[in-house]
Design a protein around this motif. Structure first.
Motif, PDB file in Angstrom:
ATOM      1  N   ALA A 283       0.847  -1.183   0.000  1.00 19.59           N
ATOM      2  CA  ALA A 283       0.000   0.000   0.000  1.00 19.59           C
ATOM      3  C   ALA A 283       0.885   1.236   0.000  1.00 19.59           C
ATOM      4  O   ALA A 283       2.120   1.140  -0.041  1.00 19.59           O
ATOM      5  CB  ALA A 283      -0.939  -0.003   1.209  1.00 19.59           C
ATOM      6  N   GLY A 284       0.244   2.396   0.053  1.00 15.45           N
ATOM      7  CA  GLY A 284       0.976   3.650   0.030  1.00 15.45           C
ATOM      8  C   GLY A 284       1.472   4.083   1.387  1.00 15.45           C
ATOM      9  O   GLY A 284       2.244   5.032   1.485  1.00 15.45           O
ATOM     10  N   THR A 285       1.026   3.429   2.475  1.00 14.99           N
ATOM     11  CA  THR A 285       1.475   3.770   3.825  1.00 14.99           C
ATOM     12  C   THR A 285       1.875   2.498   4.549  1.00 14.99           C
ATOM     13  O   THR A 285       1.443   1.385   4.206  1.00 14.99           O
ATOM     14  CB  THR A 285       0.367   4.477   4.621  1.00 14.99           C
ATOM     15  OG1 THR A 285      -0.731   3.573   4.810  1.00 14.99           O
ATOM     16  CG2 THR A 285      -0.126   5.724   3.893  1.00 14.99           C
ATOM     17  N   ARG A 286       2.672   2.693   5.568  1.00 14.49           N
ATOM     18  CA  ARG A 286       3.122   1.545   6.359  1.00 14.49           C
ATOM     19  C   ARG A 286       1.962   0.910   7.107  1.00 14.49           C
ATOM     20  O   ARG A 286       1.859  -0.317   7.185  1.00 14.49           O
ATOM     21  CB  ARG A 286       4.198   2.013   7.343  1.00 14.49           C
ATOM     22  CG  ARG A 286       4.759   0.936   8.237  1.00 14.49           C
ATOM     23  CD  ARG A 286       5.902   1.479   9.076  1.00 14.49           C
ATOM     24  NE  ARG A 286       6.466   0.479   9.953  1.00 14.49           N
ATOM     25  CZ  ARG A 286       7.536   0.665  10.731  1.00 14.49           C
ATOM     26  NH1 ARG A 286       8.140   1.842  10.710  1.00 14.49           N
ATOM     27  NH2 ARG A 286       7.994  -0.301  11.499  1.00 14.49           N
ATOM     28  N   GLY A 287       1.071   1.728   7.662  1.00 17.85           N
ATOM     29  CA  GLY A 287      -0.072   1.194   8.391  1.00 17.85           C
ATOM     30  C   GLY A 287      -1.016   0.407   7.504  1.00 17.85           C
ATOM     31  O   GLY A 287      -1.526  -0.650   7.892  1.00 17.85           O
ATOM     32  N   ALA A 288      -1.299   0.910   6.292  1.00 20.81           N
ATOM     33  CA  ALA A 288      -2.198   0.201   5.392  1.00 20.81           C
ATOM     34  C   ALA A 288      -1.584  -1.109   4.922  1.00 20.81           C
ATOM     35  O   ALA A 288      -2.265  -2.138   4.800  1.00 20.81           O
ATOM     36  CB  ALA A 288      -2.549   1.092   4.201  1.00 20.81           C
ATOM     37  N   ALA A 289      -0.273  -1.114   4.646  1.00 15.86           N
ATOM     38  CA  ALA A 289       0.392  -2.353   4.231  1.00 15.86           C
ATOM     39  C   ALA A 289       0.347  -3.388   5.348  1.00 15.86           C
ATOM     40  O   ALA A 289       0.132  -4.579   5.105  1.00 15.86           O
ATOM     41  CB  ALA A 289       1.830  -2.048   3.820  1.00 15.86           C
ATOM     42  N   TRP A 290       0.542  -2.947   6.592  1.00 12.84           N
ATOM     43  CA  TRP A 290       0.471  -3.866   7.735  1.00 12.84           C
ATOM     44  C   TRP A 290      -0.928  -4.455   7.864  1.00 12.84           C
ATOM     45  O   TRP A 290      -1.103  -5.642   8.147  1.00 12.84           O
ATOM     46  CB  TRP A 290       0.860  -3.118   8.997  1.00 12.84           C
ATOM     47  CG  TRP A 290       0.987  -3.996  10.223  1.00 12.84           C
ATOM     48  CD1 TRP A 290       2.117  -4.572  10.690  1.00 12.84           C
ATOM     49  CD2 TRP A 290      -0.064  -4.363  11.127  1.00 12.84           C
ATOM     50  NE1 TRP A 290       1.851  -5.293  11.826  1.00 12.84           N
ATOM     51  CE2 TRP A 290       0.514  -5.187  12.120  1.00 12.84           C
ATOM     52  CE3 TRP A 290      -1.430  -4.095  11.188  1.00 12.84           C
ATOM     53  CZ2 TRP A 290      -0.228  -5.732  13.172  1.00 12.84           C
ATOM     54  CZ3 TRP A 290      -2.180  -4.637  12.232  1.00 12.84           C
ATOM     55  CH2 TRP A 290      -1.582  -5.443  13.203  1.00 12.84           C
TER      56      TRP A 290
ATOM     57  N   GLN B 232      -0.708  11.328   8.174  1.00 10.04           N
ATOM     58  CA  GLN B 232       0.411  11.584   9.068  1.00 10.04           C
ATOM     59  C   GLN B 232       1.558  10.670   8.662  1.00 10.04           C
ATOM     60  O   GLN B 232       1.376   9.457   8.516  1.00 10.04           O
ATOM     61  CB  GLN B 232       0.012  11.328  10.529  1.00 10.04           C
ATOM     62  CG  GLN B 232       1.081  11.694  11.538  1.00 10.04           C
ATOM     63  CD  GLN B 232       0.568  11.626  12.969  1.00 10.04           C
ATOM     64  OE1 GLN B 232      -0.622  11.675  13.213  1.00 10.04           O
ATOM     65  NE2 GLN B 232       1.480  11.521  13.918  1.00 10.04           N
ATOM     66  N   PRO B 233       2.754  11.207   8.470  1.00  8.93           N
ATOM     67  CA  PRO B 233       3.869  10.372   7.984  1.00  8.93           C
ATOM     68  C   PRO B 233       4.334   9.381   9.054  1.00  8.93           C
ATOM     69  O   PRO B 233       4.230   9.624  10.252  1.00  8.93           O
ATOM     70  CB  PRO B 233       4.955  11.399   7.650  1.00  8.93           C
ATOM     71  CG  PRO B 233       4.639  12.576   8.526  1.00  8.93           C
ATOM     72  CD  PRO B 233       3.148  12.616   8.660  1.00  8.93           C
ATOM     73  N   GLU B 234       4.878   8.273   8.582  1.00 11.53           N
ATOM     74  CA  GLU B 234       5.449   7.250   9.463  1.00 11.53           C
ATOM     75  C   GLU B 234       6.714   6.724   8.793  1.00 11.53           C
ATOM     76  O   GLU B 234       6.673   6.218   7.675  1.00 11.53           O
ATOM     77  CB  GLU B 234       4.456   6.113   9.696  1.00 11.53           C
ATOM     78  CG  GLU B 234       4.950   5.094  10.698  1.00 11.53           C
ATOM     79  CD  GLU B 234       3.906   4.015  10.968  1.00 11.53           C
ATOM     80  OE1 GLU B 234       4.133   3.206  11.888  1.00 11.53           O
ATOM     81  OE2 GLU B 234       2.888   3.978  10.257  1.00 11.53           O
ATOM     82  N   SER B 235       7.818   6.863   9.479  1.00 16.33           N
ATOM     83  CA  SER B 235       9.112   6.525   8.890  1.00 16.33           C
ATOM     84  C   SER B 235       9.419   5.043   9.034  1.00 16.33           C
ATOM     85  O   SER B 235       8.838   4.333   9.853  1.00 16.33           O
ATOM     86  CB  SER B 235      10.224   7.350   9.537  1.00 16.33           C
ATOM     87  OG  SER B 235      10.302   7.060  10.924  1.00 16.33           O
ATOM     88  N   ILE B 236      10.364   4.590   8.231  1.00 14.78           N
ATOM     89  CA  ILE B 236      10.895   3.226   8.296  1.00 14.78           C
ATOM     90  C   ILE B 236      12.373   3.341   8.641  1.00 14.78           C
ATOM     91  O   ILE B 236      13.137   3.990   7.928  1.00 14.78           O
ATOM     92  CB  ILE B 236      10.710   2.484   6.965  1.00 14.78           C
ATOM     93  CG1 ILE B 236       9.219   2.349   6.634  1.00 14.78           C
ATOM     94  CG2 ILE B 236      11.379   1.117   7.006  1.00 14.78           C
ATOM     95  CD1 ILE B 236       8.967   1.744   5.280  1.00 14.78           C
ATOM     96  N   THR B 237      12.762   2.729   9.739  1.00 16.11           N
ATOM     97  CA  THR B 237      14.147   2.800  10.195  1.00 16.11           C
ATOM     98  C   THR B 237      14.861   1.506   9.834  1.00 16.11           C
ATOM     99  O   THR B 237      14.558   0.454  10.402  1.00 16.11           O
ATOM    100  CB  THR B 237      14.210   3.021  11.716  1.00 16.11           C
ATOM    101  OG1 THR B 237      13.476   4.205  12.049  1.00 16.11           O
ATOM    102  CG2 THR B 237      15.651   3.170  12.176  1.00 16.11           C
ATOM    103  N   PRO B 238      15.778   1.547   8.891  1.00 16.97           N
ATOM    104  CA  PRO B 238      16.497   0.312   8.543  1.00 16.97           C
ATOM    105  C   PRO B 238      17.493  -0.071   9.627  1.00 16.97           C
ATOM    106  O   PRO B 238      17.920   0.762  10.425  1.00 16.97           O
ATOM    107  CB  PRO B 238      17.214   0.689   7.238  1.00 16.97           C
ATOM    108  CG  PRO B 238      17.406   2.164   7.332  1.00 16.97           C
ATOM    109  CD  PRO B 238      16.217   2.699   8.098  1.00 16.97           C
TER     110      PRO B 238
END
Length: 492
Positions: free
Chosen positions: A145-152, A227-233
């Motif tokens: 999806a376009g956001t981390r929350g939606a993909a989860w 609201q943005p949500e980052s991904i920390t590698p």
């Protein structure tokens, strides 16, 4: 971040990560579960698909699970190994994009913005991920999806792909739990009749914020992209290595040690910044003929003191054949251990450092693993009251605590001719005729029934401390079940 491109996120959820990892080594078609001790109770930690089809579920007590499914196979869970396995999957996932992070203890999240075309599109990308993991014996659920929350949410509740810019339409039909909310908050929303994500978006925000707090609306906005949500590698581990290229070749031992000193100063400074200590160091000396020689130094304890480490290299450097000269030195900490800053007493630390340096010097000649020490063990059985461990890889523990005196020398029980429950007045042992002057006891020691030991299968033993007129101070025991007398130790 990719400017001007619609963000695309892939969520990978491994619902049976722990059991799949364990079954990769020993596959089975039978119901299988990993168990973990929680609050003094063995509970199911992770199950394979066959066990789930039998009606078993996580959190169930192991005793109840065996009652429901007698053919259930089990093994103890090891969460630390599961975390390492997930870290390895994290590195593997960088083949699809450079921006990969972990999602809890059983998932990964990938920012595939701008890289899906390399795989022929989003659908072929997910198909390739699923196929490769299936060949590795891992079950996975994917969401894009376009956001981390939606993909989860898609990965956990409805596998699929949400079109760009319409996250609400892609997850609106999913339950409230798809927003990564606590269980008590999900229960409270369901009691109000809010069961789907779409129901939440159609409700006034102010009352929800007053009743459930800001976390609810934050998770909703993150899933919808408001609201943005980052991904920390995951960060790469620090590399502990330094190199010195020389303008002119050198060959004298003093010059090599001087170059090694410069490298050690740089390396130890980096170790100190990361509160780490080197356990194995490797000094590589490159000659002008492109050949190289290595000097490996195995330390008895983790160190980062350059002044202490440098003299330990002398013996190895002396044996180096410099040939036509050495033009490059490279020093690397091959094995590193945590070494946090501690408050140390000057007197004690000096003696301990000297002992570690001595162990290191001897270890370079005979090997660190060949130097051993005795450590106390938690057992009332005399011959099990200690363990032998490598001195360089163990810390002295103690003090040795014993409620009764124990002999300095222990040996396998040696029978003597005697009868009755009390020590004989006279007996022969090792071709010596001995007369008892004083006997103290008995001290009854029972066997550890949970451990198989042939020597203790005769039952309990009654130990006596014997002082003879000839000067021998012995440790005798009597076996009541199978009457007999034995000598097992001698006091100093």
């Amino acid at each position: 971040m990719f400017v001007g491109r619609t963000r695309r996120i892939v969520s990978m959820w491994f619902p049976r990560l722990a059991s799949d990892r364990a079954l990769r080594a020993r596959p089975t078609d039978a119901p299988f579960a990993l168990t973990l001790n929680q609050a003094n109770t063995e509970r199911l930690y992770c199950l394979n698909a066959q066990a789930e089809r039998q009606g078993l579920n996580r959190g169930m007590t192991f005793a109840d699970a065996r009652a429901f499914c007698p053919q259930l196979q089990s093994a103890p869970a090891t969460p630390l190994q599961d975390a390492r396995f997930l870290s390895a999957l994290n590195r593997w996932a960088t083949r699809y994009c450079p921006w990969v992070g972990t999602e809890g203890s059983d998932g990964l999240v990938l920012d595939v913005t701008g890289s899906t075309h390399l795989w022929g599109g989003e659908e072929p990308l997910l198909h390739d991920i699923r196929a490769r993991l299936a060949r590795a014996g891992l079950s996975v659920r994917l969401g894009l999806a376009g956001t981390r929350g939606a993909a989860w949410a898609l990965a956990h509740f409805d596998e699929g792909i949400a079109p760009p810019g319409v996250e609400q339409g892609g997850i609106g039909h999913l339950p409230i739990a798809a927003l990564r909310l606590p269980d008590n908050m999900v229960t409270g929303l369901q009691r109000l009749g809010l069961r789907r994500v779409q129901d939440l978006t159609e409700t006034a925000r102010a009352p929800l914020n007053r009743r459930f707090g800001p976390e609810l609306l934050q998770r909703l906005d993150q899933a919808l992209g408001d609201q943005p949500e980052s991904i920390t590698p995951a960060q790469d581990p620090p590399h502990y290595g330094t190199r010195l290229t020389l303008p002119e070749p050198i060959g004298r031992t003093e010059d090599v040690m001087a170059g090694t000193s410069r490298l050690l100063d740089q390396l130890c400074a980096k170790l100190k910044r990361n509160e780490a200590g080197a356990r194995i160091l490797c000094l590589t000396l490159r000659r002008v003929d492109q050949g190289s020689q290595q000097v490996e130094l195995r330390l008895a304890s983790a160190m980062r003191d350059a002044q202490r480490i440098l003299p330990l290299f002398e013996r190895g450097v002396d044996d180096v054949d410099a040939g036509f000269g050495i033009d490059q030195l490279r020093l690397e900490a091959v094995q590193v251990e945590p070494l946090p800053v501690q408050q140390m007493a000057t007197a004690h630390s000096g003696r301990r450092d000297q002992l570690d340096d001595l162990l290191t010097r001897i270890g370079t000649r005979i090997g660190l693993e060949n130097m051993q020490r005795f450590l106390p063990a938690d057992s009332h059985i005399p011959e099990r009251g200690f363990v032998i461990a490598p001195a360089a890889y163990s810390n002295p523990e103690g003090p040795w605590i014993s409620l009764r005196p124990r002999p300095l020398s222990l040996f396998p029980p040696e029978p003597i001719a005697a009868t009755g429950p009390r020590p004989p007045q006279r007996f022969r042992w090792r071709r010596m005729s001995l007369t008892i002057a004083r006997a103290t006891g008995p001290e009854r020691i029972a066997p550890e029934w949970w451990l198989p030991d042939e020597a203790w299968r005769s039952g309990v033993r009654d130990y006596w401390r014997i002082e003879t007129r000839q000067g021998r101070r012995l440790w005798l025991f009597h076996t009541p079940q199978n009457p007999g007398w034995f000598v097992q130790g001698e006091f100093a």
